[in-house]
Design a protein around this motif. Structure first.
Motif, mmCIF file in Angstrom:
data_model
loop_
_atom_site.group_PDB
_atom_site.id
_atom_site.type_symbol
_atom_site.label_atom_id
_atom_site.label_comp_id
_atom_site.label_asym_id
_atom_site.label_seq_id
_atom_site.Cartn_x
_atom_site.Cartn_y
_atom_site.Cartn_z
ATOM 1 N N LEU A 103 -11.623 0.498 3.772
ATOM 2 C CA LEU A 103 -10.345 -0.107 4.159
ATOM 3 C C LEU A 103 -9.674 0.716 5.265
ATOM 4 N N LYS A 107 -8.862 -0.743 8.999
ATOM 5 C CA LYS A 107 -7.479 -0.640 9.479
ATOM 6 C C LYS A 107 -7.430 0.112 10.809
ATOM 7 N N VAL A 113 -4.306 -5.504 6.601
ATOM 8 C CA VAL A 113 -4.819 -5.686 5.244
ATOM 9 C C VAL A 113 -3.732 -6.205 4.311
ATOM 10 N N PHE A 114 -3.975 -7.405 3.791
ATOM 11 C CA PHE A 114 -3.104 -8.006 2.780
ATOM 12 C C PHE A 114 -3.757 -7.828 1.417
ATOM 13 N N GLY A 115 -2.970 -7.436 0.431
ATOM 14 C CA GLY A 115 -3.455 -7.371 -0.937
ATOM 15 C C GLY A 115 -2.733 -8.406 -1.773
ATOM 16 N N THR A 149 -6.716 1.039 -3.828
ATOM 17 C CA THR A 149 -6.848 -0.186 -3.033
ATOM 18 C C THR A 149 -5.465 -0.712 -2.675
ATOM 19 N N THR A 150 -4.564 -0.741 -3.647
ATOM 20 C CA THR A 150 -3.199 -1.215 -3.412
ATOM 21 C C THR A 150 -2.502 -0.350 -2.364
ATOM 22 N N CYS A 153 -3.148 -1.203 1.295
ATOM 23 C CA CYS A 153 -2.664 -2.482 1.839
ATOM 24 C C CYS A 153 -1.491 -2.277 2.789
ATOM 25 N N ASP A 154 -1.464 -3.082 3.845
ATOM 26 C CA ASP A 154 -0.322 -3.095 4.749
ATOM 27 C C ASP A 154 0.812 -3.923 4.166
ATOM 28 N N LEU A 156 1.712 -6.800 0.610
ATOM 29 C CA LEU A 156 1.271 -7.495 -0.605
ATOM 30 C C LEU A 156 1.776 -8.933 -0.580
#
Length: 176
Positions: A103, A107, A113-115, A149-150, A153-154, A156
């Protein structure tokens, strides 16, 4: 035919083929080097039916590649192939040793990156700009995305559940 394939569910055809394999991790460089790309990241999806359905949906939605971890995730089994209805053969699936490092790599190449998460910081997915270089992460069936992982993210997002006045349905199954 039943004897050849070891199953009565052959539908009158038996084919000997090589097993499905994961795409080389180097493929990601080609995908993320483009002006636009859409990646689906599956964080520890363990159910073969869900994995196959995610692949089928990924092909339908124009995803360029699927990324999943090597460990604690479903593999490319005959069940995945059957549920994906051919998508497993059409979609590059990259299995990585360290998802957080991958990730960071995407990036650094300009991928946003959307989670997916159900928390107060997540916004409705229709309010997100999914154009350009984009990755969408779906977490595991029970726990959702892991902490690292969370943190990668850029932003959520969540999919609003219309018609859910009684609050019984918080989210869709990962395969949907």
């Amino acid at each position: 035919l039943t004897q050849l394939c070891g199953s009565p569910q052959h539908q009158g055809v038996v084919l000997h083929a090589r097993p499905l394999g994961f795409a080389d991790e180097g493929l990601l460089d080609n995908v993320i080097g483009r002006n636009q790309c859409l990646l689906l990241v599956l964080d520890q999806i363990t159910d073969a039916h869900n994995f196959g359905a995610c692949l089928r949906t990924a092909v339908a939605m124009g995803v360029d590649a699927v990324i999943c971890p090597k460990h604690h995730a479903a593999s490319l089994t005959p069940t995945v192939a059957k549920v994906s209805v051919g998508a497993a053969e059409m979609m590059p699936i990259v299995s990585v040793t360290n998802l957080a490092r991958t990730l960071t790599r995407i990036k650094d190449a300009g991928v946003f990156v959307f989670g997916t998460a159900l928390n107060e910081t997540a916004k409705p997915i229709h309010a997100a700009d999914l154009t350009g270089k984009t990755a969408l992460i779906m977490g595991s069936e029970g726990e959702g995305m892991r902490r690292l992982t969370t943190e990668s993210c850029d932003e959520l997002v969540y999919i609003p559940m219309s018609g859910n006045e009684h609050g019984n349905l918080q989210s869709l199954n990962v395969s949907v």
